[in-house]
Motif scaffolding. Structure first.
Motif, PDB file in Angstrom:
ATOM      1  N   LYS A 301       2.635  23.585  29.131  1.00 42.55           N
ATOM      2  CA  LYS A 301       3.987  23.409  28.599  1.00 42.55           C
ATOM      3  C   LYS A 301       4.263  24.491  27.558  1.00 42.55           C
ATOM      4  CE  LYS A 301       5.114  19.219  27.488  1.00 42.55           C
ATOM      5  NZ  LYS A 301       5.030  17.870  26.878  1.00 42.55           N
ATOM      6  N   VAL A 302       5.412  25.167  27.719  1.00 40.67           N
ATOM      7  CA  VAL A 302       5.798  26.242  26.801  1.00 40.67           C
ATOM      8  C   VAL A 302       7.151  25.889  26.190  1.00 40.67           C
ATOM      9  CG1 VAL A 302       6.402  28.680  26.586  1.00 40.67           C
ATOM     10  CG2 VAL A 302       4.525  27.993  28.094  1.00 40.67           C
ATOM     11  N   ASP A 339       1.600  23.734  24.793  1.00 37.81           N
ATOM     12  CA  ASP A 339       0.457  24.643  24.857  1.00 37.81           C
ATOM     13  C   ASP A 339       0.773  25.991  24.233  1.00 37.81           C
ATOM     14  OD1 ASP A 339      -1.559  23.121  26.629  1.00 37.81           O
ATOM     15  OD2 ASP A 339       0.308  22.962  27.755  1.00 37.81           O
ATOM     16  N   LEU A 340       2.055  26.360  24.242  1.00 39.66           N
ATOM     17  CA  LEU A 340       2.475  27.627  23.627  1.00 39.66           C
ATOM     18  C   LEU A 340       3.853  27.460  23.013  1.00 39.66           C
ATOM     19  CD1 LEU A 340       2.254  30.698  23.092  1.00 39.66           C
ATOM     20  CD2 LEU A 340       3.175  31.065  25.396  1.00 39.66           C
ATOM     21  N   GLY A 355      -1.754  24.185  19.634  1.00 42.18           N
ATOM     22  CA  GLY A 355      -1.113  25.087  20.576  1.00 42.18           C
ATOM     23  C   GLY A 355      -1.117  26.525  20.107  1.00 42.18           C
ATOM     24  N   SER A 356      -0.927  27.445  21.050  1.00 37.02           N
ATOM     25  CA  SER A 356      -0.868  28.869  20.733  1.00 37.02           C
ATOM     26  C   SER A 356       0.513  29.234  20.223  1.00 37.02           C
ATOM     27  CB  SER A 356      -1.209  29.684  21.986  1.00 37.02           C
ATOM     28  OG  SER A 356      -2.516  29.385  22.438  1.00 37.02           O
ATOM     29  N   SER A 430      -4.802  30.686  19.657  1.00 34.05           N
ATOM     30  CA  SER A 430      -4.429  32.061  19.971  1.00 34.05           C
ATOM     31  C   SER A 430      -3.104  32.388  19.297  1.00 34.05           C
ATOM     32  CB  SER A 430      -4.311  32.253  21.487  1.00 34.05           C
ATOM     33  OG  SER A 430      -5.575  32.089  22.107  1.00 34.05           O
ATOM     34  N   ILE A 431      -3.050  33.542  18.628  1.00 38.97           N
ATOM     35  CA  ILE A 431      -1.869  33.971  17.887  1.00 38.97           C
ATOM     36  C   ILE A 431      -1.467  35.351  18.375  1.00 38.97           C
ATOM     37  CG2 ILE A 431      -0.835  34.355  15.620  1.00 38.97           C
ATOM     38  CD1 ILE A 431      -1.890  31.537  15.955  1.00 38.97           C
ATOM     39  N   GLY A 432      -0.163  35.556  18.625  1.00 34.44           N
ATOM     40  CA  GLY A 432       0.345  36.864  19.025  1.00 34.44           C
ATOM     41  C   GLY A 432       1.658  37.146  18.352  1.00 34.44           C
TER      42      GLY A 432
END
Length: 590
Positions: A301-302, A339-340, A355-356, A430-432
């Motif tokens: 899921k985003v 999830d993101l 979540g990311s 996770s990080i972006g």
């Protein structure tokens, strides 16, 4: 009279070579003789100024040319047409779908029996008949084989009638032909000249048609369906395994044609896969086992938080097995877990706990700091941090934000040494970030844009090497791989690893069971996933009497394909006589 093949005519080129040998001037050596009768002939030879001689009629040359012509003609497989119906071509089609693995005669499967029938049929015809061997492995998949021995069991499903159009078109291109189809399915040949050998048989059989799971809090709910597909009542046990560890056993008593669904509940399940197995070994052993890989981390899921960025929306929609949710106001975020989280030009007051995270055009936050750069810039990729599809990325920015690279991050985009894009992992998350507004650049117009967004999403979501983990025979299997992965390999049960390319279809299905996929990352780390291929029971496990088609008794009904009188032995005999005659003349000095 007929000809089997024309390719030996290419050997006619050897005849000019033989003639050439006879017009080349031979070198003579000087010797003393006791007579002058040979002076006139010697004078002619010494006066020649060319390496060629005038072609003279030579019985040896004529014999050699005749022998070559006889051999070429023999290779063309000539024959006289007489003695009844003749066929130049035999087309053999063998069904290799999953149901052909059914036991047919003692320890032989339908496919093994069918291959023996086909080999006996080929032996019964004249050697000069051309044989075309075709394997049908399900749906519309057709493979040509060099010999019957090359045909192996496959586990697809499908109607072999789908292959008839190919057979019909092949036959139309041949002068005379007969078709032999070996299958366990009912087939109507129509106007095709040939016959069908039916290997359908009935008997006892039960199959596991489904085994699936669902997680609920700390429990796993398992559903298993077993069906009696034979022509007798079935009694036996179903065993449920965590890998090879036995978990549950259920007794089954199924009347003919009846199915039963079993429900299990497992607490604190830890394992890679479930296995269901029937205790009673019946006519189809392959449908008695069913695998369900539980390491399925798909269905992500985003949440995209953006005022209106259609570029981002379309790019994230292209990621497989992702549910995309959108909102234009960060205050509209619900307590649902994603999830993101993608924050485009906005920052939440309170960061999500799980979540990311992907930040686009961000402000400074608890993960990193940024500095505004109100100047024109040219963005380029960092060597070794992008995939082969995006490594040459280059686009223009009217302004951007220089990101102070955090300790856990790795830069993948820069402008004059300033980091504007990074990825990393901290505390298991996770990080972006992309330090610019996509609307203030020509990035969205570049062909690399959707690819880069796809790769960022794939890395942050960690969707893995595979799109899904459980298949049935005949399903399309795509080995996706990860964007920066390399050396992607697949290991079939009881086989060695074989290399595959990213995004390719995997069609080397040699058997059912568990397959492993291994991939290396740029950090030389290896990741591994497994997927299962199960018997397509719904389509291929029916052993009821109604599935039996008309059987042909091949031994009593088989018709020998006649080619008439072959001229090959006669031509080879004449060629041998020519060679012996030449040898005799040579010994006599001619």
């Amino acid at each position: 009279m007929g000809i089997g093949s024309l390719w030996p005519l290419a050997l006619l080129i050897t005849i000019p070579l033989v003639i050439l040998l006879y017009i080349l001037k031979r070198k003579y050596r000087e010797i003393e003789v006791s007579s002058s009768l040979l002076w006139k002939e010697a004078y002619k030879n010494t006066q020649a100024n060319t390496p060629w001689e005038k072609l003279r009629v030579n019985i040896m040359m004529i014999l050699q040319i005749i022998v070559i012509l006889l051999i070429i003609f023999a290779l063309m497989s000539p024959f006289f047409k007489f003695g009844g119906k003749t066929y130049k071509n035999l087309i053999i089609v063998i069904d290799t779908t999953a149901s052909m693995s059914t036991l047919y005669d003692k320890d032989k499967t339908r496919l093994e029996a069918g291959k023996e029938i086909a080999k006996d049929y080929i032996k019964s015809i004249k050697e000069s008949t051309n044989s075309y061997i075709i394997a049908f492995n399900g749906k519309t998949n057709i493979e040509t084989k060099n010999s019957i021995e090359d045909i192996t069991q496959t586990y697809g499903s499908g109607d072999i009638s789908n292959a008839l159009s190919y057979v019909r078109s092949l036959g139309e291109g041949l002068e005379e032909y007969e078709v032999l189809i070996v299958s366990d399915k009912k087939i109507e040949l129509g106007n095709i000249n040939g016959k069908v050998i039916s290997l359908a048989n009935s008997g006892e059989n039960a199959t596991i048609t489904n085994l699936s799971h669902k997680f609920s809090e700390n429990k796993m709910k398992v559903i298993t369906t077993v069906k009696n597909t034979g022509n007798t009542d079935y009694a036996g046990d179903l065993s449920l395994y965590n890998g090879e560890e036995l978990l549950k056993v259920e007794s089954l008593d199924l009347p003919k044609g009846v199915s039963k669904t079993l429900n299990f509940e497992l607490e604190d399940f830890k394992g890679d896969y479930l296995k269901g197995e029937l205790s009673n070994k019946d006519l189809i052993k392959d449908d008695n086992i069913y695998y369900d890989v539980t390491r399925n981390n798909k269905g992500k899921k985003v949440l995209l938080v953006t005022e209106k960025n259609v570029f981002l929306e379309k790019s994230f929609n292209n990621i497989e097995n992702v549910e995309l949710y959108k909102t234009n106001d960060v205050s509209n975020m619900t307590e649902d877990a994603y999830d993101l989280y993608v924050f485009d030009g906005v920052m939440p007051k309170v960061m999500p706990k799980n979540g990311s995270l992907l930040f686009i055009n961000p402000d400074s936050n608890e993960f990193f700091k940024v500095e505004n750069k109100e100047e024109l810039g040219q963005a380029t990729g960092v060597e070794g941090q992008l995939s082969k599809y995006t490594k040459d990325i280059n686009f223009t920015l009217s302004n951007y934000k220089s990101i102070e690279l955090p300790y856990f991050g790795k830069a993948f985009l820069k402008v004059d040494g300033n980091t504007i894009g990074f990825l990393g992992e901290v505390n298991g998350r996770s990080i972006g970030a992309l330090g610019f507004d996509i609307h203030n650049s020509d990035f969205a117009l570049k062909k690399e844009f959707p690819i880069l967004i796809y790769e960022l999403g794939d890395k942050l979501i960690k969707s893995g090497i595979l799109y899904k983990n459980n298949y049935k025979g005949g399903d399309e299997i795509l080995i996706k791989g990860t964007p920066n992965g390399k050396n992607l390999r697949v290991k079939a049960p009881n086989k060695n690893y074989t290399g595959v390319t990213h995004g390719s279809k995997y069609e080397s299905i040699s058997e059912l069971g568990l397959y492993k996929v291994e991939e290396e990352s740029n950090e030389s780390e290896k990741s591994e996933e497994i997927f299962s291929i199960n018997f397509p029971a719904d389509e291929e496990s029916n052993l009821g009497e109604e599935s039996i088609g008309e059987e042909n008794n091949l031994k009593s009904e088989m018709k020998i394909l006649k080619k008439g009188l072959s001229l090959v032995p006669l031509l080879l005999m004449l060629a041998l006589i020519g060679l012996l005659t030449e040898w005799i003349l040579y010994l006599k000095g001619n």
